[in-house]
Design an enzyme around this catalytic site. Structure first.
Site, short mmCIF file in Angstrom:
data_model
loop_
_atom_site.label_atom_id
_atom_site.label_comp_id
_atom_site.label_asym_id
_atom_site.label_seq_id
_atom_site.Cartn_x
_atom_site.Cartn_y
_atom_site.Cartn_z
N LYS A 10 -8.02 8.27 8.42
CA LYS A 10 -7.24 7.06 8.18
C LYS A 10 -7.80 6.34 6.93
O LYS A 10 -9.00 6.25 6.76
CB LYS A 10 -7.38 6.15 9.40
CG LYS A 10 -6.13 5.39 9.73
CD LYS A 10 -6.27 4.70 11.08
CE LYS A 10 -5.37 3.48 11.12
NZ LYS A 10 -5.35 2.80 12.39
N CYS A 61 -3.07 -8.93 13.52
CA CYS A 61 -1.91 -8.24 14.08
C CYS A 61 -0.76 -9.20 14.34
O CYS A 61 0.37 -8.76 14.53
CB CYS A 61 -2.25 -7.58 15.42
SG CYS A 61 -3.51 -6.31 15.34
N LYS A 90 -10.19 -0.01 4.24
CA LYS A 90 -10.82 -0.82 3.19
C LYS A 90 -12.32 -0.60 3.16
O LYS A 90 -12.92 -0.46 2.11
CB LYS A 90 -10.53 -2.30 3.44
CG LYS A 90 -9.27 -2.76 2.76
CD LYS A 90 -9.31 -4.26 2.44
CE LYS A 90 -7.97 -4.71 1.90
NZ LYS A 90 -7.25 -5.60 2.76
N CYS A 143 -10.61 -6.53 17.88
CA CYS A 143 -9.40 -5.76 17.61
C CYS A 143 -9.79 -4.48 16.86
O CYS A 143 -10.43 -4.57 15.82
CB CYS A 143 -8.42 -6.59 16.77
SG CYS A 143 -7.12 -5.58 16.04
N CYS A 157 -4.87 -11.75 18.20
CA CYS A 157 -5.43 -11.25 16.93
C CYS A 157 -4.53 -11.75 15.80
O CYS A 157 -3.34 -11.42 15.75
CB CYS A 157 -5.52 -9.72 16.89
SG CYS A 157 -6.04 -9.15 15.25
N HIS A 194 3.77 1.58 2.56
CA HIS A 194 5.01 0.86 2.22
C HIS A 194 5.81 1.66 1.19
O HIS A 194 7.03 1.72 1.24
CB HIS A 194 4.71 -0.51 1.61
CG HIS A 194 3.95 -1.43 2.51
ND1 HIS A 194 2.73 -1.95 2.18
CD2 HIS A 194 4.23 -1.91 3.74
CE1 HIS A 194 2.30 -2.72 3.16
NE2 HIS A 194 3.20 -2.72 4.12
N HIS A 206 0.85 -1.19 0.00
CA HIS A 206 0.00 0.00 0.00
C HIS A 206 0.88 1.25 0.00
O HIS A 206 2.11 1.16 -0.04
CB HIS A 206 -1.01 -0.03 1.15
CG HIS A 206 -0.41 -0.12 2.51
ND1 HIS A 206 0.45 0.83 3.01
CD2 HIS A 206 -0.54 -1.06 3.48
CE1 HIS A 206 0.81 0.48 4.23
NE2 HIS A 206 0.24 -0.67 4.54
N HIS A 259 -8.58 -4.52 13.17
CA HIS A 259 -9.06 -5.54 12.23
C HIS A 259 -10.55 -5.82 12.31
O HIS A 259 -11.10 -6.51 11.45
CB HIS A 259 -8.26 -6.84 12.40
CG HIS A 259 -6.83 -6.68 11.99
ND1 HIS A 259 -5.83 -6.39 12.88
CD2 HIS A 259 -6.25 -6.73 10.76
CE1 HIS A 259 -4.68 -6.28 12.22
NE2 HIS A 259 -4.91 -6.48 10.95
ZN ZN Z 1 -5.67 -6.88 14.91
#
Ligand code: ZN
Length: 489
Positions: free
Chosen positions: A306, A133, A309, A147, A130, A23, A20, A150
Site C-alpha cells: 500500500k 475518516c 506517506k 484508527c 476519527c 483519484h 493522488h 490514520h
Molecule cells: Zn481514520
C-alpha cells in the site's frame, strides 16, 4: 435519433489535500467511458459529473490551522482540483461543490423528505470519531486504540444526534443487489451483502457549536448534517440544479427523472458508503437505486504494498505527468492498471507499454502506411476500395471493443485495440506493398485496407488518448508522415 440518456459520476473527494494517483485512476476511467458514450449516444445525451466534498470537521480544522475561513480554504483547493482535471483531459460536464448554497438547499429538502418518511429520530449517543475518516469507529476497528488508516486516536463524541433508520432498508438493499449485475467486480458482492446484513442506524448530525462548518438541520438549527449525509446527495442534486457547476456551453435538460438512475465510479474505501448508506438514503427519499456501481481497485506501490506517506512510496500524478506527459499516464492507467483489482504502479511498465503498443505497434504502422502511399502516389481515401473480408475482420474487432467498453471492461478493451493494430502490422508484413511484384492496383488495395484499419484504431484510442488519436486521424487524412509517439527512455 437516440433518446437514451446516460449519467455518470465519480466520488467527490475531500479537497483538503492534492489529488493522488487513485483519484487519477478513477477520473481517467470515468473519462474514457464518458467519451465512448458521447460517441455512441451523442453529446447531448451524456452527463459526466465530478466535484468536491467540502464540509466536515477535517476541513474546518485545516482552515483553522491555516488561519483562513473554511470557505476560503475550500475555494483554493477546489481550484487546484479543477486544474488537475484539465491537466489530465478529464471532460466532465459539471464540477459539483457541496459548499454551494444550491446544494445546501437541496440537501435540506432531502432531509425533510426522509424525516417525513419517519426515517430520522433523535438519540443520545457516545462514539469514537476519527476525523481523518469523518466516521464513527467501533472499538474492534481500532488497532492499539488508533484508527488503522490514520494512525491517530479517535476523539470521543458524546452528544444528542439525529439518527437515520438505515436498518429499515436491509431487505430492500439485499433484494436490489440480487436483481441484476449491479456491482462490478462481481466478487465484491458478498462483502457488500455481509455489510448490509449487519448494518445499523447511523448518526447523521453533529452539534453545531462544535462543528459550525456544515449544513444546518432544517428543523433544528442547533445541529448540522453529518458530512456524508449531505455530500452523498450531490450525485442527484447536480441533476436538479447544475447552473453553478456546469462547464461553458453546457445546455442539457436538468431533472432527476431525465438522468437518474446513473452509474457511479468509486474506490475500494467507498464500497459501504456507495453501496450501503447511499442506497438506503435513496430508498428513504423514494428515488431509484444506482444503476451500476463500479468499484475500482487500489493503486499500489511498485513493490505491491500500500502507498503510504510514512513509507514515502507514493506516486505523484503531477510528477508522472511532468515526466511522461498526460497521455502516457492515461494510457498506462487504462492499459497497465487493472480496471477493478488492486494493482501496482510501475514506471518500467508504463514505459514498456507505451513504447511497445503506441510507439512501435500503432505509431509505426501509421507512419509506414503514409510513407508508402506517398512514395507510390496512392490515394487510400476511397472507402469503396476496402476488401470486404478485411473490412469485416476490422469491424469484428471494433464491435468486440465496444461491447467490452459497454461492460466497463476497460483494460480488456485496450487489449483488443492493441490486437487490432497488431493485426495491421502482420497484414502489412505478409502482403508487402513495397514489393516489386505488386501491381499498382494491389498496392492501392493493401494500403486502403490498412488506412481503414488505422482509422478504426485511432477512433477507439480517442477515448483514452484523445489528442494523439485526433492527431493520428489528421496525419492519415493529410498524408503527413512523422513520429507520433516518441519513444520514452
Ligand atoms: Zn481514520
Amino acid at each position: 435519433m437516440n433518446n437514451e440518456k446516460y449519467y455518470q459520476t465519480t466520488t467527490l473527494p475531500y479537497v483538503n489535500a492534492n489529488p493522488h494517483i487513485g483519484h487519477t485512476l478513477e477520473f481517467v476511467q470515468a473519462d474514457v467511458v464518458a467519451r465512448f458514450k458521447r460517441k455512441k449516444l451523442g453529446e447531448e445525451n451524456v452527463w459526466f459529473n465530478l466535484g468536491a466534498d467540502e464540509h466536515g470537521l477535517k476541513m474546518y480544522q485545516k482552515a483553522k490551522e491555516k488561519g483562513v475561513t473554511p470557505q476560503e480554504y475550500v475555494d483554493e483547493y477546489s481550484k487546484n482540483w479543477k486544474e488537475f482535471c484539465d491537466l489530465f483531459l478529464i471532460s466532465y460536464d459539471t464540477f459539483y461543490r457541496t459548499s454551494d448554497p444550491s446544494h445546501h438547499k437541496l440537501a435540506q429538502e432531502w432531509w425533510l423528505r426522509s424525516e417525513a418518511n419517519g426515517d430520522i429520530y433523535k438519540k443520545e449517543y457516545t462514539g469514537l470519531y476519527c476525523v481523518g475518516c469523518e466516521e464513527f469507529k467501533t472499538e474492534k476497528q481500532l488497532v492499539d486504540g488508533k484508527c488503522p488508516d490514520h494512525g491517530v486516536e479517535p476523539i470521543v463524541v458524546s452528544e444528542e444526534n439525529y439518527f437515520f433508520k438505515l436498518s429499515k432498508y436491509r431487505d430492500d438493499l439485499l433484494k436490489w443487489l440480487d436483481s441484476g449485475e449491479i456491482l462490478k467486480p462481481d466478487h465484491k458482492k458478498a462483502e457488500l451483502k455481509n455489510w448490509i446484513s449487519a448494518m445499523e442506524d447511523i448518526s447523521i448530525s453533529r452539534v453545531k457549536e462544535k462543528l459550525p462548518w456544515g449544513i444546518e438541520v432544517p428543523s433544528d438549527p442547533t445541529q448540522v448534517m453529518y458530512v456524508w449525509f449531505d455530500a452523498l446527495t450531490d450525485y442527484i442534486n447536480v441533476l436538479k440544479d447544475p447552473t453553478e457547476f456546469a462547464r461553458e456551453g453546457f445546455d442539457k435538460d436538468a431533472g432527476i427523472d431525465n438522468w437518474w438512475p446513473g452509474v457511479q465510479f468509486f474506490g475500494p474505501d467507498n464500497l459501504r458508503f456507495q453501496g450501503g448508506v447511499w442506497q438506503g438514503m435513496l430508498a428513504s427519499f423514494g428515488v431509484a437505486h444506482t444503476r451500476k456501481l463500479l468499484n475500482h481497485g487500489m493503486v499500489l506501490a511498485a513493490d505491491g504494498t500500500k502507498m503510504s506517506k510514512t513509507k514515502g512510496n507514493g506516486v505523484s500524478p503531477f510528477e508522472q505527468q511532468e515526466k511522461y506527459g498526460t497521455e502516457a499516464v492515461r494510457f498506462y492507467l487504462i492499459a497497465g492498471i487493472s480496471t477493478f483489482a488492486d494493482s501496482p504502479y510501475k514506471e518500467e511498465d508504463l514505459k514498456n507499454l507505451y513504447n511497445a503498443h503506441l510507439a512501435d505497434n500503432f505509431g509505426n504502422l501509421l507512419n509506414r502506411v503514409i510513407v508508402l502511399s506517398n512514395k507510390y502516389g496512392i490515394d487510400y481515401s476511397d472507402s469503396n476500395n476496402i476488401d470486404s473480408e478485411f473490412k469485416s475482420k476490422v469491424d469484428g474487432f471494433v464491435s468486440e471493443i465496444e461491447s467490452l467498453l459497454e461492460k466497463f471492461e476497460l483494460q480488456s478493451a485496450v487489449q483488443k485495440i492493441i490486437e487490432l493494430a497488431s493485426f495491421g502490422n502482420e497484414y502489412i508484413s505478409e502482403h508487402q506493398p513495397w514489393s516489386k511484384e505488386k501491381t499498382e492496383k494491389e498496392r492501392e488495395q493493401i494500403l486502403s485496407n490498412l488506412a481503414y484499419l488505422i482509422k478504426n484504431v485511432a477512433e477507439q484510442y480517442s477515448y483514452i488518448i484523445p489528442e494523439s488519436a485526433n492527431r493520428a486521424l489528421d496525419m492519415l487524412i493529410k498524408k503527413e508522415s512523422g513520429v507520433l509517439f516518441a519513444k520514452i527512455d
